[in-house]
Design an enzyme around this catalytic site. Structure first.
Site, PDB file in Angstrom:
ATOM      1  CG  ASP A  51      -2.047   0.962   1.150  1.00  0.00           C
ATOM      2  OD1 ASP A  51      -2.334   1.452   0.053  1.00  0.00           O
ATOM      3  OD2 ASP A  51      -2.638   1.264   2.204  1.00  0.00           O
ATOM      4  CD  GLU A  62      -0.251   5.374  -3.971  1.00  0.00           C
ATOM      5  OE1 GLU A  62       0.098   5.858  -2.881  1.00  0.00           O
ATOM      6  OE2 GLU A  62      -0.840   4.307  -4.086  1.00  0.00           O
ATOM      7  CG  ASP A 115      -8.274   4.743   0.298  1.00  0.00           C
ATOM      8  OD1 ASP A 115      -8.087   3.512   0.200  1.00  0.00           O
ATOM      9  OD2 ASP A 115      -7.540   5.485   0.966  1.00  0.00           O
TER      10      ASP A 115
HETATM   11  C1  GLC Z   1      -4.920   3.315   2.627  1.00  0.00           C
HETATM   12  C2  GLC Z   1      -5.426   2.146   1.801  1.00  0.00           C
HETATM   13  C3  GLC Z   1      -6.516   1.446   2.540  1.00  0.00           C
HETATM   14  C4  GLC Z   1      -6.004   0.995   3.902  1.00  0.00           C
HETATM   15  C5  GLC Z   1      -5.470   2.189   4.675  1.00  0.00           C
HETATM   16  C6  GLC Z   1      -4.808   1.786   5.989  1.00  0.00           C
HETATM   17  O1  GLC Z   1      -5.891   4.275   2.745  1.00  0.00           O
HETATM   18  O2  GLC Z   1      -5.830   2.554   0.536  1.00  0.00           O
HETATM   19  O3  GLC Z   1      -7.012   0.353   1.807  1.00  0.00           O
HETATM   20  O4  GLC Z   1      -7.016   0.376   4.624  1.00  0.00           O
HETATM   21  O5  GLC Z   1      -4.503   2.882   3.905  1.00  0.00           O
HETATM   22  O6  GLC Z   1      -3.770   0.933   5.803  1.00  0.00           O
END
Ligand code: GLC
Length: 811
Positions: free
Chosen positions: A394, A397, A474
């Site tokens: 995650d 980017e 998200d």
């Molecule tokens: C980011 C991700 C999401 C995750 C969050 C916490 O917002 O896109 O899916 O739950 O981080 O890790």
């Protein structure tokens, strides 16, 4: 247009050209252009300042050696013409102007009439003619509709919390698109990691613009004429997927805020108690110690080795999130090792560049360095040793400032290693997620050389599909997002990102809370999203920490029953879905397809983005509007069977089908042969016995289907440990012949029977198996047949001997 062009310098006339085998170098007034013919339908264009073009390097491309094909080059007064077996590439001299034609002399791709390639400082633009009947697809993960005509997009990986239906850019950057006109498709890949941009008719009516903030003009062109051929060539160039482990096709439950193992156990128990088929539970930030990557909180998730083992026995694989940001903290091993070995992204002046992510102040590994990727990859062993089955990447980017109101993090002075070139954030961030996924993938393979790695990523660049599945970040819990997920995922599929999904139910309730508090409490909405999500290639229910719980049982009994039914249908069809991935691994075609991919010659399909196909045979028309009673759907050419009622429809028609919230229309194309498995709560809960085949005959048709099987988890399939069975269906005036071919290959499936369902055919006179008449029975019986009067299916149970069998049905 002239106003726009004013500030740019354009390429001008060709002064001379030379040919070295399949490469042609043109010297123009101000720059050099190189056209490299890669195949009869594919070529590359590069622009440089001299005959010696920049160091040739790509993070995306896998195939760099192409067999030389014969080409003819002819010079006339006005142009140089390059002829392959399929294309005529005309380079006009004054000014330099490219026109690509096919063998029917149709223009496929054409520069504007004046000089088309221009630059201003480091920025480059390429202006193409945009015929009024041309349509565009691809561009990876983007908001908006299916047909991208009229949109403009930036390719710049960016964390986009609470993104909305017009937000651009998002997390992924895919400088690639498909053009389609008069049934001729072509593809363009702009292999440049800087921010690129594409204005497909938003700024100008008759032109589209491809551009980049910096870097080289470096384009690949692929001619179809079918979209399928474009995708096939693009994925030949940038590689294809590794088969996903079969359990990753199951239903996935996740949530940010499952704060301890007790909570995860409770979720697991509820899934099983409620008989919701599921295979994966995903752990968000909560399992870590203070959100430090590659740590484990033994207090809240005690005895992980044993815990994950118990979960595995219950049929749950556990997946853990990791973020690239490493907490800046002396004594934390990831920090200390990274600092000592100089592994983090640097600042031009001094020291490491830092940002603020979940654990606070963080440094970022510089994955452009092979050594760093290796280091990172080795760290996954820590999680594997705890019994983790896959990794979720995650914030890659890169997300470097989650508290913009507190900090002002800038990217200006950063330096990435970038093959020793030491370049900026702007040049490298688009590939950061790709390289993090590569590091993770290679790490998983190193630790478990014979297991298929499973990774989920948020960011990516062309090539990401070789390493990871992608979800669309998200999103929001509203109908617009549910609807948008269809064109978004379909265009990702067309862009060589086939293993995709959006958070089912929506990640964030925020916008809805502002507008309408009740939104997320709507059981109809949650049900509808699960009905749709059951057909995402990657099907995960996930939401943010402050959302109300949205697991399938949170919306009442009736909703739960409906959600279960759709998840179970997914499981029922998983052998078919898995085979779509098998196909994808061979030709790049995505499992979830816009109608246009299957019905390219039908203009009505050009912008249908509320229906989609699962492969060639299953059409899904989800309900994406509140309180819909009549669902208007389009059936392309062919005969279609309503999966639920068996009603037969002639295609090329708009149908209004009544819907209540228990169902969404699913239509099966006549001729379909769909391998299915018995109901299961998770993979390997039991053996696949019987292997079910749903066969959809019609009066007159022939079709065939090759079914591949393997162990579903290891890499032995790459060493020929697979088996295939070919099924052939021929129908003449209602009589049916169905041949099960002899099984071929080294993989041996378990002993099993076949349960063959000839769908919706009703009464028959006689059925023969290998020349002998079969007896009729009143229910499922080996070597007998029966008519299910409720569905009108003729059902035959026979042993799967692996040998050729012939079934003849006389109507
Ligand atoms: C980011 C991700 C999401 C995750 C969050 C916490 O917002 O896109 O899916 O739950 O981080 O890790």
């Amino acid at each position: 247009m002239e106003k726009f062009r004013k500030n740019f310098t354009f390429i001008g006339k060709i002064k001379s050209f030379k040919q070295v085998e399949n490469e042609l170098i043109f010297e123009a007034s101000h720059k050099f252009i190189k056209i490299i013919i890669l195949s009869n339908k594919m070529f590359r264009i590069r622009m440089g300042d001299s005959e010696n073009f920049a160091f040739d390097f790509s993070y995306s491309i896998i195939k760099t050696k192409w067999e030389k094909i014969p080409i003819k080059v002819k010079e006339t007064d006005i142009a140089i013409i390059i002829q392959t077996q399929e294309l005529k590439i005309i380079v006009e001299k004054s000014p330099y102007r490219l026109i690509v034609k096919n063998n029917d002399d149709q223009i496929i791709w054409e520069d504007i009439n004046s000089s088309a390639i221009g630059w201003k400082d480091n920025e480059i633009i390429y202006i193409k003619k945009m015929p009024e009947d041309e349509h565009y697809y691809g561009f990876g993960e983007k908001t908006g509709g299916l047909d991208k005509r009229g949109y403009s997009y930036r390719m710049h990986t960016k964390e986009s919390p609470f993104y909305q239906t017009k937000t651009d850019p998002l997390y992924q950057a895919h400088p690639y698109f498909i053009g389609l006109r008069k049934n001729n498709a072509y593809g363009v890949f702009f292999d440049n990691t800087w921010e690129t941009f594409f204005d497909m008719g938003k700024g100008f009516k008759d032109f589209y613009i491809i551009g980049a903030k910096n870097g080289e003009l470096n384009l690949y062109f692929f001619y179809g004429p079918t979209i399928k051929e474009v995708i096939e060539q693009y994925t030949e160039l940038i590689g294809r997927i590794m088969l996903p482990p079969i359990w990753s096709l199951g239903f996935v439950q996740c949530r940010w805020g499952y704060k301890d193992a007790k909570k995860v156990n409770e979720i697991a128990s509820k899934l099983r108690e409620n008989k919701i088929s599921s295979d994966m539970l995903v752990l968000d930030l909560d399992y870590m110690k203070g959100k430090r990557v590659f740590t484990w909180n033994d207090e809240t998730f005690p005895d992980p080795e044993n815990w994950t083992k118990i979960m595995n026995e219950k049929g749950f694989k556990l997946i853990t999130i990791i973020d690239p940001g490493v907490k800046v903290e002396d004594g934390y091993y990831m920090h200390d090792e990274g600092v000592k070995n100089d592994y983090f992204v640097k600042k031009t002046d001094d020291g490491f560049w830092h940002g603020y992510v979940w654990p606070g102040k963080t440094y970022f590994p510089d994955y452009t360095k092979e050594e760093v990727r290796k280091w990172w990859g080795e760290k996954v062993e820590f999680l594997l040793n705890k019994g983790i089955s896959g990794i979720w990447n995650d914030m890659n980017e890169i997300s470097y400032n989650i508290q913009p109101y507190l900090h002002r993090v800038k990217t200006k002075n950063t330096i990435f290693y970038d093959n020793g070139l030491n370049t900026s954030y702007e040049k490298n961030h688009n590939v950061y997620g790709l390289l993090m996924a590569k590091a993770t993938h290679e790490g998983l393979l190193k630790c478990q050389p014979n297991k298929r790695p499973w990774i989920l990523t948020r960011s990516g660049f062309p090539g990401i599909h070789r390493y990871a599945a992608v979800w669309t970040g998200d999103n929001t819990s509203n109908w617009q997002h549910m609807k948008m997920s269809i064109p978004m995922l379909c265009n990702m599929g067309l862009s060589a990102i086939p293993n995709v999904g959006a958070d089912i139910g929506g990640f964030s309730p925020w916008i809805n809370c502002l507008r309408k508090l009740v939104m997320r409490l709507d059981k109809n909405f949650a049900t509808r999203w699960h009905q749709l999500g059951a057909f995402y290639p990657f099907a995960r229910n996930h939401c943010v920490i402050f959302a109300r719980p949205q697991e399938p049982w949170e919306f009442g009994e009736e909703a739960l029953e409906i959600i279960k039914k759709y998840i179970l249908l997914r499981y029922h069809w998983i052998p078919y879905l898995y085979n779509l991935f098998v196909e994808c691994s061979k030709n790049g075609l995505p499992p979830m397809r816009p109608l246009i991919l299957e019905f390219q010659d039908d203009e009505i399909c050009y912008n249908i983005d509320d229906q989609f196909m699962w492969g060639e045979h299953i059409l899904v028309a989800p309900v994406i509007k509140k309180n819909l009673k009549l669902h208007k759907i389009y059936l392309p050419e062919g005969i279609w069977f309503d999966y639920w009622s068996g009603e037969r429809h002639h295609g090329k028609i708009i149908k209004s089908l009544p819907v209540d919230w228990h169902e969404i229309p699913i239509l099966i194309r006549a001729g379909a042969i769909i391998p299915c498995q018995p109901d299961m709560e998770y993979f390997r809960e039991k053996e696949i016995n019987p292997l079910i085949l749903e066969v959809y005959p019609d009066f007159n048709l022939e079709s065939e289907y090759t079914f591949q099987e393997d162990d579903g988890e290891s890499l032995e399939y790459l060493r020929e440990k697979i088996c295939t069975t070919q099924y052939i269906l021929s129908c003449k005036n209602g009589d049916i012949e169905f041949i099960i071919g002899a099984r071929k290959g080294q993989f041996k499936p378990n002993t099993r029977d076949y349960l063959i369902l000839f769908k919706f055919i009703g009464t028959v006179k006689n059925i023969e198996l290998d020349g002998t008449s079969l007896e009729k029975a009143s229910d499922e019986n080996l070597n007998k047949w029966y008519l299910d009067e409720r569905t009108n299916d003729i059902i035959i149970k026979i042993q799967d001997t692996g040998e050729k069998r012939i079934i003849k049905i006389n109507k």
